[in-house]
Enzyme design. Structure first.
Site, PDB file in Angstrom:
ATOM      1  N   SER A  20      67.243  -6.455 -13.994  1.00  0.00           N
ATOM      2  CA  SER A  20      66.514  -7.705 -14.156  1.00  0.00           C
ATOM      3  C   SER A  20      67.514  -8.870 -14.060  1.00  0.00           C
ATOM      4  CB  SER A  20      65.720  -7.712 -15.462  1.00  0.00           C
ATOM      5  OG  SER A  20      64.767  -8.758 -15.473  1.00  0.00           O
TER       6      SER A  20
ATOM      7  N   HIS B  45      58.214  -3.463 -13.090  1.00  0.00           N
ATOM      8  CA  HIS B  45      59.552  -3.892 -13.516  1.00  0.00           C
ATOM      9  C   HIS B  45      60.227  -2.812 -14.350  1.00  0.00           C
ATOM     10  CE1 HIS B  45      62.518  -6.987 -13.644  1.00  0.00           C
ATOM     11  NE2 HIS B  45      62.520  -7.081 -14.947  1.00  0.00           N
TER      12      HIS B  45
ATOM     13  N   ASP C 262      56.303  -4.240  -8.634  1.00  0.00           N
ATOM     14  CA  ASP C 262      56.768  -5.157  -9.676  1.00  0.00           C
ATOM     15  C   ASP C 262      56.005  -6.485  -9.576  1.00  0.00           C
ATOM     16  OD1 ASP C 262      58.214  -6.708 -11.486  1.00  0.00           O
ATOM     17  OD2 ASP C 262      60.144  -5.846 -10.905  1.00  0.00           O
TER      18      ASP C 262
END
Length: 742
Positions: A609, A716, A684
């Site tokens: 991330s 994600h 995602d």
């Protein structure tokens, strides 16, 4: 000799542990790290005391499936425990709606199954249990009654303050239903009717869930006569055509996604009576604001609304008359010129009309009391209050969690509102603690861990004295981690100086060091603002230990820009993502290269991330420093990320285009000379897949070699049975080839 010495010390630190007659010698595998039962031991979640305090409820994973949760109950008088609701027995197995799946993604529980939340009725006679999209009511003896059976499911269920009603969102409208015995849907009524298309009632919009940590979209008045209800319209929000690429096909979603610099949803707030009559709340003349928090005062006469400006530099506390909707500003918080306001849940309106409030006006989040338009500091110092967990107005005492005793530890503290100068720590030094209290602030539920002890949970009185273990979780024979205890390696901590003289905390775990031998480094990072710190004296899980057993040194450092060190430390990232964080990680790498046991040419960097973004920026800025990098689900163009998060730090891309250009990872992609593995979930909806495809395209266009691993159907969060092992097998296979073997 080293292992034997450490084991004795570690066992001495673990309550109830004793040196085994025959020390276990098993080594970890990826299959066991991600398998069931969890190596950290059984971890109860969502612990709550019944209103009368006689029962303690929690969600617990099954021994054969650590991702499936059931509802358990413990008698606080006898210690007797039993499963109250078996999710496999009463669940329908129905597939969740896309909206609920996305809510779970926002709450970071997308991988959980079974019962993921529940709520005690205020009279303590029953518990509301959402499961597989429908609602059940469980009695204290475990009998269950199904309340709903509607295709499409129920979102955001809640029990009214006096226990008369259950409320929920169905088909984008708010419904209430009496909790009295009767057939399913008996007495059901819709309080709103025009929820459809882009209009939603009683839900929290995307950025509220994802970035503002607000999951509620409606709030009951204490007397159950009215409900404050959010209404939002997504019509102004741009449509992103998101392809959720799965293993057996692709679903295309036209998702309303508020990218930085584009319109947000239109938010309105109403006070709705149970007969459907509604009053609109005056949120001001500027519609481009954030509805940050909503609360009723204890007497129900005032609605407290926190209104945050679009640039997140101003927060107004509004006092609203629920009968008319008229609002006045009680007070305003303002950020510094090169800063922003962090939202917080560390506040509480009191029955005497005053307010306990957390503010960063001193440079560190501290507690204040606001009464009769005057502010009284309750806590002071260069440390951070993390959460307010209990208030006893009758005794004039509050309880909170903070890091007064050092940035690497977190503790429970208490103070007397009349004599706030004395802050008393209630938890033991050397641990990372979190805590909650019951509504009456009569007892504490404390969860703690340290690098040698997986999380433990206990019940304590208001002085912090332990009354009983809820989950002692001692690593003794029978504990899942016990067979691997002898190989467990100690975590060491230290500091490195940043360019401005700031102390940067690091942690490191090494294999048993042989004289003259140098070891490769698995350099993990996150680096982003607004989230919990990474370097703590808490349990880090089994994965770092597995990496160490594979011959890696595990290392991570908290850079400037990260949270829990005060605003001056955090604000250095303002309009400058990808700058000071990258420099501080470089300081960590250069320090590692000076250590005699480190193979300085074999430092591999990994992040997910924001950490994935950091991997790219670190490789771009410092070619040759890192032997290889792994970038998971990275943001590569901040213009693609959402408004509330991105604009908080980077501003409006129309006005701050230069800052965005510098911070993005696309333009400098060709500067990457070191081996790179790029990973992303192909469905995602948070860091959209386009971030990675745009970066991959630029690398290909510039003829830069790299490797990719994309996961069909995963969001994600890329993980779960089999997938976690594949993910980490892929990462380590890449690093073995590109780092260890060279």
């Amino acid at each position: 000799m080293w292992n034997g010495w450490w084991l004795a010390a570690a066992l001495a630190a673990i309550p109830g542990a004793a040196m085994p007659a025959e020390a276990p010698t098993e080594k970890l595998t990826l299959e066991r790290v991600f398998g069931s039962p969890d190596l950290a031991g059984p971890q109860p979640r969502a612990l709550k005391l019944s209103p009368d305090g006689t029962l303690l409820t929690s969600l617990r994973p099954r021994a054969d499936d650590k991702d499936r949760l059931d509802l358990w109950v413990r008698d606080t008088r006898t210690g007797e425990e039993r499963m109250l609701v078996d999710s496999r027995k009463i669940g329908s197995g129905a597939e969740l709606t896309e909206t609920e799946k996305m809510q779970r993604e926002r709450a970071r529980i997308a991988g959980s199954k079974g019962i993921v939340k529940y709520e005690w009725a205020p009279d303590g006679k029953a518990i509301l249990v959402p499961l597989d999209g429908d609602l059940y009511l469980a009695t204290r003896d475990g009998e269950t009654r199904r309340l709903t059976a509607t295709p499409g499911g129920q979102l955001n269920p809640d029990v009214s303050p006096r226990g008369s009603y259950v409320s929920f969102v169905r088909d984008q409208n708010l419904f209430v239903q009496p909790l009295a015995d009767g057939p399913m849907d008996s007495g059901l009524r819709a309080l709103t009717q025009d929820g459809a298309g882009t209009v939603h009632w009683g839900e929290a919009e995307f950025v509220a869930q994802e970035e503002m940590h607000r999951t509620a979209g409606y709030w009951w008045s204490p007397d159950e006569s009215r409900i404050a209800v959010e209404r939002f319209d997504e019509a102004p929000v741009g449509v992103v055509t998101r392809a959720a690429i799965g293993a057996k096909g692709t679903k295309v979603y036209d998702q309303r996604y508020p990218a930085a610099g584009t319109p947000n949803v239109l938010v309105e707030l109403y006070v709705v009576a149970l007969d459907g009559a509604r009053v609109k709340v005056d949120l001001g003349s500027n519609p481009d604001i954030y509805l940050a928090r909503v609360d009723w005062t204890p007497d129900g006469k005032t609605l407290l609304v926190q209104r945050q400006s679009r640039d997140q530099k101003t927060l107004d506390m509004l006092a609203v008359d629920p009968a008319t909707g008229k609002a006045k500003v009680l007070f305003t918080e303002k950020s510094g010129a090169r800063s922003w306001l962090n939202l917080s849940d560390a506040y509480r309106p009191l029955r005497d009309g005053s307010l306990i409030w957390a503010s960063e006006r001193s440079g560190f989040r501290q507690l204040y009391r606001y009464a009769k338009r005057k502010w009284t500091p309750l806590t002071t110092g260069d440390w951070v209050v993390q959460s307010l967990i209990g208030v006893n107005e009758r005794e004039g005492r509050i309880w909170f969690v903070g890091n007064k005793d050092g940035a690497l530890e977190q503790h429970v503290y208490t103070l007397d509102l009349k004599h706030p100068e004395t802050v008393t720590r209630l938890t033991e030094a050397g641990w990372w603690n979190t805590a909650t209290m019951d509504g009456a602030a009569s007892r504490l539920i404390v969860t703690r861990s340290n690098p040698s002890q997986p999380p433990q949970t206990y019940l304590a009185d208001t002085t912090g004295a332990r009354l009983a273990w809820i989950n002692e979780n001692a690593v003794t024979a029978g504990h899942p981690y016990y067979p691997f205890l002898l190989a467990h390696r100690e975590t060491t901590f230290g500091t490195i100086k940043a360019a401005d003289g700031s102390d940067l905390h690091y942690e490191m775990i090494t294999p048993p060091l042989e004289p003259g031998k140098r070891y490769p480094v698995f350099f993990q990072h996150y680096g982003g603002p607004g989230t919990g710190q990474q370097v703590t004296r808490g349990w880090q899980g089994a994965l770092p230990q597995y990496l160490v057993q594979q011959g890696w040194i595990f290392f991570q450092i908290d850079n400037r820009g990260s949270y829990n060190r005060g605003k001056a430390f955090e604000d250095q990232i303002y309009r400058a993502m990808g700058s000071v964080e990258v420099a501080d990680q470089l300081a960590g790498a250069l320090w590692l290269k000076t250590q005699p046991f480190v193979a300085g040419d074999k430092i591999a960097t990994y992040g997910w991330s924001y950490g994935g973004y950091m991997t790219l920026k670190m490789l771009e800025a410092n070619p040759g420093v890192y032997a290889a990098g792994v970038s998971g689900a990275p943001v590569t163009m901040w213009e693609l990320y959402d408004t509330h998060y991105t604009e908080r730090y980077m501003g409006d891309p129309k006005k701050d285009a230069a800052a965005y250009k510098t911070s993005d990872a696309i333009d400098d992609a060709a500067k990457i000379r070191d081996p790179l593995l790029l990973i992303h979930g192909m469905a995602d909806d948070n860091v959209v897949f386009e971030n990675s495809t745009a970066f991959a395209s630029e690398m290909q266009r510039k003829n830069r070699p790299f490797e990719m691993m994309f996961y069909p159907g995963y969001t994600h969060r890329v993980g779960g049975p089999g997938i976690s092992e594949h993910l980490w097998g892929t990462i380590l296979s890449f690093l073995d080839r590109e780092v260890k073997a060279k």
